[in-house]
Motif scaffolding. Structure first.
Motif, PDB file in Angstrom:
ATOM      1  N   TRP A 102       5.198   2.309  15.193  1.00  0.00           N
ATOM      2  CA  TRP A 102       4.162   1.824  14.287  1.00  0.00           C
ATOM      3  C   TRP A 102       4.163   0.315  14.080  1.00  0.00           C
ATOM      4  CZ3 TRP A 102       0.242   4.741  13.336  1.00  0.00           C
ATOM      5  CH2 TRP A 102       0.394   6.144  13.284  1.00  0.00           C
ATOM      6  N   GLU A 106       0.343   0.206  13.146  1.00  0.00           N
ATOM      7  CA  GLU A 106      -0.070   0.359  11.748  1.00  0.00           C
ATOM      8  C   GLU A 106      -0.791  -0.876  11.196  1.00  0.00           C
ATOM      9  OE1 GLU A 106       1.664   1.272   7.288  1.00  0.00           O
ATOM     10  OE2 GLU A 106       2.702   2.127   9.018  1.00  0.00           O
ATOM     11  N   PRO A 107      -0.236  -2.094  11.347  1.00  0.00           N
ATOM     12  CA  PRO A 107      -0.997  -3.260  10.853  1.00  0.00           C
ATOM     13  C   PRO A 107      -2.377  -3.376  11.500  1.00  0.00           C
ATOM     14  CG  PRO A 107       1.282  -3.877  11.304  1.00  0.00           C
ATOM     15  CD  PRO A 107       1.090  -2.492  11.857  1.00  0.00           C
ATOM     16  N   SER A 132       1.800  -2.587   5.114  1.00  0.00           N
ATOM     17  CA  SER A 132       2.834  -2.177   6.073  1.00  0.00           C
ATOM     18  C   SER A 132       4.216  -2.452   5.489  1.00  0.00           C
ATOM     19  CB  SER A 132       2.660  -2.934   7.398  1.00  0.00           C
ATOM     20  OG  SER A 132       1.434  -2.604   8.013  1.00  0.00           O
ATOM     21  N   PHE A 357       7.431  -6.023  11.264  1.00  0.00           N
ATOM     22  CA  PHE A 357       5.983  -5.861  11.152  1.00  0.00           C
ATOM     23  C   PHE A 357       5.259  -7.206  11.246  1.00  0.00           C
ATOM     24  CE2 PHE A 357       6.858  -1.587   9.469  1.00  0.00           C
ATOM     25  CZ  PHE A 357       5.877  -0.872  10.138  1.00  0.00           C
TER      26      PHE A 357
END
Length: 507
Positions: A102, A106-107, A132, A357
């Motif tokens: 992810w 995800e971001p 995130s 992230f």
């Protein structure tokens, strides 16, 4: 000779029933579990938000409390593993493969479909990074920390068995050793079986997706069988070698590969923008963490749907994984003080996750904006490799990423065989190899069966459903730990409180 408990047979039977249902009627299985999951998210979203926030507050309170000086072991006992090895093992078991899966996807997803901002705007970038951080930060690790700390405290300091039920004696009394205790342990084992089987299936799909995107290898069940089979052999070899050798070596390898991958993408990607986004997002996270922790959007169906799909889903997911991760972290944390344990488990993994992230999420969003490739339309398991494809040394980076996914994959499965073996042999710290290998075969078989029948999503729903009853067990664990620590603090008060100076003492 270590005995196999009734929890083994009951858990295996429940898991088998779920698999048979999933294979024979995958659509019905997915519909039933999906409906239950949707009902829980809609009707009890407020409960998940409050519970996880209370867990965070409780853990922070213990850090600053006098009981933080208490050792998760006998008085004066030293940690069993060095700090780097300890951190590597808890991080690998806790979130390693999830971050790889992810970190970019995800971001990018939040950027395209943000919680409140307009899609594709500068504000959407900030919200994407901030949420995130939120989903993979302190809240997630607080859930793991509470379960692990409670288990380690009762097992290593008070000589209890390493079972979830054994931690509830201060609340349940003798009932913790009876049928109620068995139900609690079966629920923990079932959550572990389903969680790890799901991870094996998703991990195989990601490795297959990466190989397909980069090398044109077919994305089908046959390839996934080969991947799961190879991983199964490797994690069984690791499980046979024992905790101190197999998992420790793999966890250290994971950390080296993860740092190498992170450094390469950080340098090859938009370095200055990454540093700026990390700094800005960290500040945004700190400023908004309370608001995000309790935001449920009761007057906006669209915003509430986003919260259900992401935040509530993640909180339930971490709760469902907490028996597995908590038991493993407890096993490798013997000899550390509560304060040292909580600071290590809450802050260090969270900071690493934040920077991870920032690096991969910022790079993915930049590729989406600047390169004529719409990577947001790709499957989640392919996004990371699509980002690599637009950076220098893409082949080398991809090889490192696939290797890292594989080692994280093996570590998670290896850790799970230990936890399952421990939970089904009355809490033995050295479960027999035959029990661990049996669970290894069962996990892999479940993953392959569900990959073949298309039931992985339904099984994932089942895992989220299992989180709801286990959340009440977590509440009982929190009460039980608080009672025991309060009692011990009173007994050891002279040693935990600063000594008062004798005003009458002559200088």
């Amino acid at each position: 000779m270590t005995k196999i408990s009734s929890v083994f047979w009951i858990s295996a039977a429940v898991a088998l029933a779920a698999v048979i249902f999933g294979v024979s009627a995958p659509d019905s299985f997915e519909q039933v579990t999906g409906n239950i999951q949707s009902f829980l998210s809609t009707s009890f979203g407020w409960y998940y938000l409050i519970l996880v926030s209370v867990i965070v507050i409780f853990c922070v309170f213990l850090i600053f409390s006098p009981v933080g000086a208490i050792t998760l072991g006998k008085a004066g006992e030293k940690p069993e593993y060095s700090t780097p090895s300890w951190f590597g093992m808890l991080f690998s078991a806790g979130m390693g493969i999830g971050l790889v899966f992810w970190g970019a996807a995800e971001p990018l997803s939040h950027y395209m479909v943000p919680p409140t901002a307009d899609s594709g705007t500068d504000e959407a970038v900030k919200e994407a990074m901030r949420h995130s951080f939120f989903h993979w930060g302190i809240h997630a690790w607080a859930i793991y920390a509470l379960v692990a700390m409670t288990l380690a405290y009762f097992q290593f300091r008070h000589g209890k068995s390493g079972l979830i039920s054994a931690t509830l004696t201060p609340v349940l009394g003798k009932k913790a050793d009876g049928p109620i205790g068995t139900i609690i342990d079966v629920l923990a084992v079932f959550a572990t079986i389903v969680g790890v089987a799901t991870t094996l299936g998703l991990g195989a799909a990601q490795i297959n997706g990466g190989l397909t995107y980069l090398f044109g290898i077919p994305n089908n069940f046959t390839v996934q069988v080969v991947i799961v089979s190879v991983v199964t052999v490797l994690f069984m070899i690791s499980a046979w070698s024992g905790l101190s050798k197999g998992i420790k070596i793999l966890s250290n390898t994971n950390m080296v590969l993860a740092v190498a991958l992170l450094a390469i993408v950080f340098i090859a990607g938009p370095t200055i923008l990454i540093l700026n986004m990390f700094t800005d997002s960290l500040g945004g996270y700190i400023q908004n963490v309370i608001r995000m922790s309790f935001r449920i959007a009761p007057l906006s169906d669209g915003h509430r749907e986003w919260i259900n799909d992401w935040t509530i889903f993640y909180w339930a997911w971490w709760i469902s994984w907490s028996p597995f991760v908590g038991i493993f972290i407890a096993r490798v944390s013997r000899g550390r003080t509560i304060r040292e344990f909580l600071i290590g488990v809450l802050l260090l993994p969270a900071l690493v996750s934040f920077f991870w992230f920032a690096v991969f999420g910022t790079s993915a969003i930049e590729v989406q904006n600047l390169v004529n490739v719409d990577i947001a339309q790709l499957a989640s398991e392919e996004v990371l490799f699509a980002v690599f494809n637009e950076l220098p040394m893409s082949t080398f980076t991809t090889i490192i990423a696939l290797t890292l996914i594989g080692t994280f994959f093996i570590t998670s499965a290896d850790s799970a065989t230990f936890v399952l073996g421990m939970q089904t042999t009355y809490g033995s710290l050295t479960p027999p190899h035959r029990v661990k290998l049996t669970w290894g075969v069962i996990q892999s078989a479940i993953a392959l069966i569900l990959l073949y029948s298309g039931g992985l999503e339904a099984l994932q729903n089942a895992l989220i459903v299992a989180a709801f009853p286990f959340s009440f067990i977590i509440i009982l664990m929190m009460i039980s730990l608080h009672r025991s620590l309060t009692k011990e603090k009173n007994e050891l008060g002279l040693y935990l409180k600063p000594k008062k100076k004798n005003k009458n003492k002559v200088a």
